[in-house]
Design a protein around this motif. Structure first.
Motif, PDB file in Angstrom:
ATOM      1  N   ALA A  90      16.136 -20.348 -26.738  1.00 19.69           N
ATOM      2  CA  ALA A  90      16.981 -19.157 -26.903  1.00 19.69           C
ATOM      3  C   ALA A  90      18.418 -19.512 -26.557  1.00 19.69           C
ATOM      4  N   SER A  91      19.317 -19.332 -27.519  1.00 15.78           N
ATOM      5  CA  SER A  91      20.738 -19.580 -27.306  1.00 15.78           C
ATOM      6  C   SER A  91      21.432 -18.280 -26.908  1.00 15.78           C
ATOM      7  N   SER A  92      22.533 -18.413 -26.178  1.00 12.18           N
ATOM      8  CA  SER A  92      23.363 -17.243 -25.864  1.00 12.18           C
ATOM      9  C   SER A  92      24.436 -17.013 -26.916  1.00 12.18           C
ATOM     10  N   PHE A  93      24.440 -17.845 -27.980  1.00 11.52           N
ATOM     11  CA  PHE A  93      25.566 -17.854 -28.903  1.00 11.52           C
ATOM     12  C   PHE A  93      25.139 -17.573 -30.340  1.00 11.52           C
ATOM     13  N   PRO A  94      26.039 -17.014 -31.138  1.00 14.47           N
ATOM     14  CA  PRO A  94      25.734 -16.759 -32.552  1.00 14.47           C
ATOM     15  C   PRO A  94      25.881 -18.023 -33.377  1.00 14.47           C
ATOM     16  N   LYS A  95      25.235 -18.035 -34.540  1.00 15.69           N
ATOM     17  CA  LYS A  95      25.309 -19.194 -35.424  1.00 15.69           C
ATOM     18  C   LYS A  95      26.734 -19.457 -35.905  1.00 15.69           C
ATOM     19  N   SER A  96      27.548 -18.408 -35.972  1.00 14.02           N
ATOM     20  CA  SER A  96      28.913 -18.560 -36.476  1.00 14.02           C
ATOM     21  C   SER A  96      29.747 -19.493 -35.602  1.00 14.02           C
ATOM     22  N   LEU A  97      29.399 -19.624 -34.319  1.00 17.52           N
ATOM     23  CA  LEU A  97      30.100 -20.550 -33.433  1.00 17.52           C
ATOM     24  C   LEU A  97      29.393 -21.902 -33.526  1.00 17.52           C
ATOM     25  N   ASP A  98      29.675 -22.610 -34.612  1.00 16.76           N
ATOM     26  CA  ASP A  98      28.918 -23.818 -34.900  1.00 16.76           C
ATOM     27  C   ASP A  98      29.134 -24.928 -33.891  1.00 16.76           C
ATOM     28  N   GLN A 146      40.393 -24.532 -22.151  1.00 17.22           N
ATOM     29  CA  GLN A 146      40.564 -23.492 -23.162  1.00 17.22           C
ATOM     30  C   GLN A 146      41.980 -22.923 -23.139  1.00 17.22           C
ATOM     31  N   MET A 147      42.282 -22.131 -24.158  1.00 17.68           N
ATOM     32  CA  MET A 147      43.566 -21.439 -24.218  1.00 17.68           C
ATOM     33  C   MET A 147      43.509 -20.167 -23.368  1.00 17.68           C
ATOM     34  N   GLY A 148      44.681 -19.606 -23.103  1.00 25.11           N
ATOM     35  CA  GLY A 148      44.763 -18.446 -22.220  1.00 25.11           C
ATOM     36  C   GLY A 148      44.672 -17.109 -22.920  1.00 25.11           C
ATOM     37  N   GLY A 149      44.427 -17.122 -24.231  1.00 19.23           N
ATOM     38  CA  GLY A 149      44.168 -15.876 -24.929  1.00 19.23           C
ATOM     39  C   GLY A 149      45.337 -15.324 -25.717  1.00 19.23           C
ATOM     40  N   TRP A 150      45.075 -14.153 -26.329  1.00 19.30           N
ATOM     41  CA  TRP A 150      45.995 -13.498 -27.261  1.00 19.30           C
ATOM     42  C   TRP A 150      46.566 -12.230 -26.636  1.00 19.30           C
ATOM     43  N   GLY A 204      39.391 -21.270 -27.970  1.00 16.18           N
ATOM     44  CA  GLY A 204      40.513 -22.109 -28.355  1.00 16.18           C
ATOM     45  C   GLY A 204      40.690 -22.020 -29.850  1.00 16.18           C
ATOM     46  N   PRO A 205      41.618 -22.788 -30.420  1.00 14.37           N
ATOM     47  CA  PRO A 205      42.010 -22.615 -31.822  1.00 14.37           C
ATOM     48  C   PRO A 205      40.870 -22.576 -32.839  1.00 14.37           C
ATOM     49  N   TYR A 206      39.919 -23.496 -32.747  1.00 14.68           N
ATOM     50  CA  TYR A 206      38.883 -23.572 -33.777  1.00 14.68           C
ATOM     51  C   TYR A 206      38.051 -22.299 -33.832  1.00 14.68           C
ATOM     52  N   ASP A 207      37.655 -21.796 -32.672  1.00 14.27           N
ATOM     53  CA  ASP A 207      36.876 -20.556 -32.643  1.00 14.27           C
ATOM     54  C   ASP A 207      37.774 -19.327 -32.798  1.00 14.27           C
ATOM     55  N   ASP A 208      38.965 -19.374 -32.215  1.00 13.31           N
ATOM     56  CA  ASP A 208      39.863 -18.216 -32.263  1.00 13.31           C
ATOM     57  C   ASP A 208      40.301 -17.879 -33.688  1.00 13.31           C
ATOM     58  N   ASN A 221      28.568 -34.471 -27.858  1.00 13.28           N
ATOM     59  CA  ASN A 221      28.895 -34.058 -29.216  1.00 13.28           C
ATOM     60  C   ASN A 221      29.735 -32.776 -29.242  1.00 13.28           C
ATOM     61  N   MET A 222      29.440 -31.839 -28.332  1.00 14.26           N
ATOM     62  CA  MET A 222      30.162 -30.567 -28.374  1.00 14.26           C
ATOM     63  C   MET A 222      31.656 -30.755 -28.150  1.00 14.26           C
ATOM     64  N   GLN A 223      32.036 -31.478 -27.102  1.00 13.21           N
ATOM     65  CA  GLN A 223      33.463 -31.623 -26.873  1.00 13.21           C
ATOM     66  C   GLN A 223      34.114 -32.486 -27.942  1.00 13.21           C
ATOM     67  N   ALA A 224      33.385 -33.480 -28.456  1.00 13.98           N
ATOM     68  CA  ALA A 224      33.932 -34.274 -29.555  1.00 13.98           C
ATOM     69  C   ALA A 224      34.281 -33.377 -30.733  1.00 13.98           C
ATOM     70  N   ALA A 225      33.417 -32.408 -31.014  1.00 12.51           N
ATOM     71  CA  ALA A 225      33.660 -31.490 -32.129  1.00 12.51           C
ATOM     72  C   ALA A 225      34.899 -30.640 -31.870  1.00 12.51           C
ATOM     73  N   TYR A 226      35.031 -30.107 -30.656  1.00 11.26           N
ATOM     74  CA  TYR A 226      36.209 -29.300 -30.338  1.00 11.26           C
ATOM     75  C   TYR A 226      37.491 -30.134 -30.392  1.00 11.26           C
ATOM     76  N   ASP A 227      37.450 -31.330 -29.799  1.00  9.23           N
ATOM     77  CA  ASP A 227      38.647 -32.163 -29.778  1.00  9.23           C
ATOM     78  C   ASP A 227      39.071 -32.582 -31.183  1.00  9.23           C
ATOM     79  N   ALA A 228      38.091 -32.777 -32.063  1.00  4.87           N
ATOM     80  CA  ALA A 228      38.405 -33.179 -33.437  1.00  4.87           C
ATOM     81  C   ALA A 228      38.927 -32.018 -34.279  1.00  4.87           C
ATOM     82  N   ARG A 229      38.432 -30.817 -34.032  1.00  3.11           N
ATOM     83  CA  ARG A 229      38.726 -29.684 -34.912  1.00  3.11           C
ATOM     84  C   ARG A 229      39.854 -28.769 -34.422  1.00  3.11           C
ATOM     85  N   ASN A 230      40.129 -28.775 -33.126  1.00  8.00           N
ATOM     86  CA  ASN A 230      41.149 -27.862 -32.612  1.00  8.00           C
ATOM     87  C   ASN A 230      42.562 -28.130 -33.138  1.00  8.00           C
TER      88      ASN A 230
END
Length: 360
Positions: free
Chosen positions: A36-44, A155-159, A216-220, A274-283
């Motif tokens: 069981a994940s706490s996250f939606p599929k949209s947050l790949d 992470q970023m400090g928000g909008w 951060g940027p990729y999800d935001d 893998n997770m942080q690699a994905a964020y660092d590559a995509r942000n």
């Protein structure tokens, strides 16, 4: 040498290298778990870490150990994953430990706390320091064993609908901010709100919220918050290195054959990296796109950071006086943080400051 003796002495890595894995794995039972994940599929990037984990376990077991991954809300509410694992509804969950700080503030240390360790330091504390030992002793009270399951990095400090220029601008700010960090900003006069992601855009547009933090940027970029709150403050001082975890029911874990346990540990480590690699590559590309769409990055004023730091340290002292779990874990965490920051000051920080000042 007989096969059983070889397997016993060579271990899983030797078996795989020798190409004898299929015959050995075939001797193990077919097993199916639910995650069981706490996250939606949209947050790949975040949800995807559980899929990476599941695929690796299946590959290493020759398909005999299957773990189905279920997004938040499918089997249980996203913030009920710990309860589901503890009660045996599912064998494993993928979640952010600080979601459960209401049960005990110590859960937050297992994820991130304001002005805490960055992602590299967090991994160092967990893997080579006392982090795993201390957190596992704590989590055992809830019948779970944890394995690091990813990190977003700072992470970023928000909008924000209006720029934060000083401490006065924090007072009365209606701010969507998750969980434990809300206790710190509340001391600064902020009114913390805890809305699900799907409701944030509308609340900002209507003025029900003045600001909202996400990741951060990729999800935001997917949420489009920059269209109604264009000021993009940084850094997210409450999210310096948030670690996700795989929580496994201790009884289910104890029943696993030793080689399946080794597969789980190995797969979790791959998902973690893998997770942080994905964020660092995509942000970076997402950040450029946000700026192209008129988002305006603005650093938090030093006075705001200083005040937030002082409030955070005072809060940690108060919690330690009444919570023995926190007192035990935080003492080691804080000592580790002190040593890490001393070292990083001479190396990482100086190098990064120079390199990022260049126009390459």
């Amino acid at each position: 040498m007989q096969r059983r003796s070889f397997v016993r002495h060579a271990g899983l890595a030797g078996v795989l290298a020798a190409g004898t894995a299929p015959a050995v794995v075939g001797a193990q039972p077919a097993l199916r778990w639910r995650l069981a994940s706490s996250f939606p599929k949209s947050l790949d990037t975040i949800y995807g870490a559980a899929e990476v984990f599941s695929r690796r376990v299946a590959a290493m077991s020759g398909g005999r150990f299957q773990i189905s991954v279920h997004p938040g809300g499918e089997l249980m509410p996203p913030l009920a994953v710990l309860d589901g694992v503890q009660g045996g509804t599912v064998e494993i969950g993928h979640t952010a430990p600080y979601y459960y700080f209401g049960k005990d503030e110590t859960f937050a240390i297992g994820c991130t706390i304001p002005f805490g360790l960055n992602s590299r330091q967090m991994s160092a504390w967990m893997i080579d320091g006392q982090g795993l030992k201390l957190m596992r002793a704590f989590y055992a009270q809830y019948k779970v064993i944890n394995f690091p399951g990813g990190n977003t990095g700072v992470q970023m400090g928000g909008w924000y609908r209006r720029e934060i220029k000083g401490l006065a601008d924090m007072k009365g700010l209606k701010f969507r901010i998750g969980g434990f960090a809300g206790r710190v900003v509340e001391r600064m006069g902020v009114v913390p709100q805890n809305l699900p992601g799907g409701e944030v855009y509308q609340a900002l547009e209507k003025g029900t919220l003045d600001a909202a933090e996400w990741v951060g940027p990729y999800d935001d970029l997917k949420l489009g918050l920059h269209k109604v709150a264009p000021i993009y403050h940084y850094p997210g001082w409450w999210e310096g290195g948030p670690q996700l975890d795989f929580f496994i029911n201790t009884e289910a874990w104890a029943k696993l054959p030793a080689d399946y346990q080794a597969m789980v540990e190995t797969a979790a480590m791959q998902a973690h990296v893998n997770m942080q690699a994905a964020y660092d590559a995509r942000n970076p590309a997402a950040f450029r796109e946000l700026v192209r769409q008129k988002a305006r990055p603005v650093a938090f004023p030093r006075a705001v950071l200083d005040a937030a730091y002082q409030h955070a340290m005072a809060l940690y002292d108060e919690i330690g006086q009444r919570n023995p779990n926190w007192r035990t874990v935080y003492a080691d965490y804080a000592a580790f943080r002190r040593e890490q920051n001393l070292w990083f000051r001479f190396t990482e920080a100086r190098y990064d400051s120079y390199m990022q000042g260049l126009r390459l």
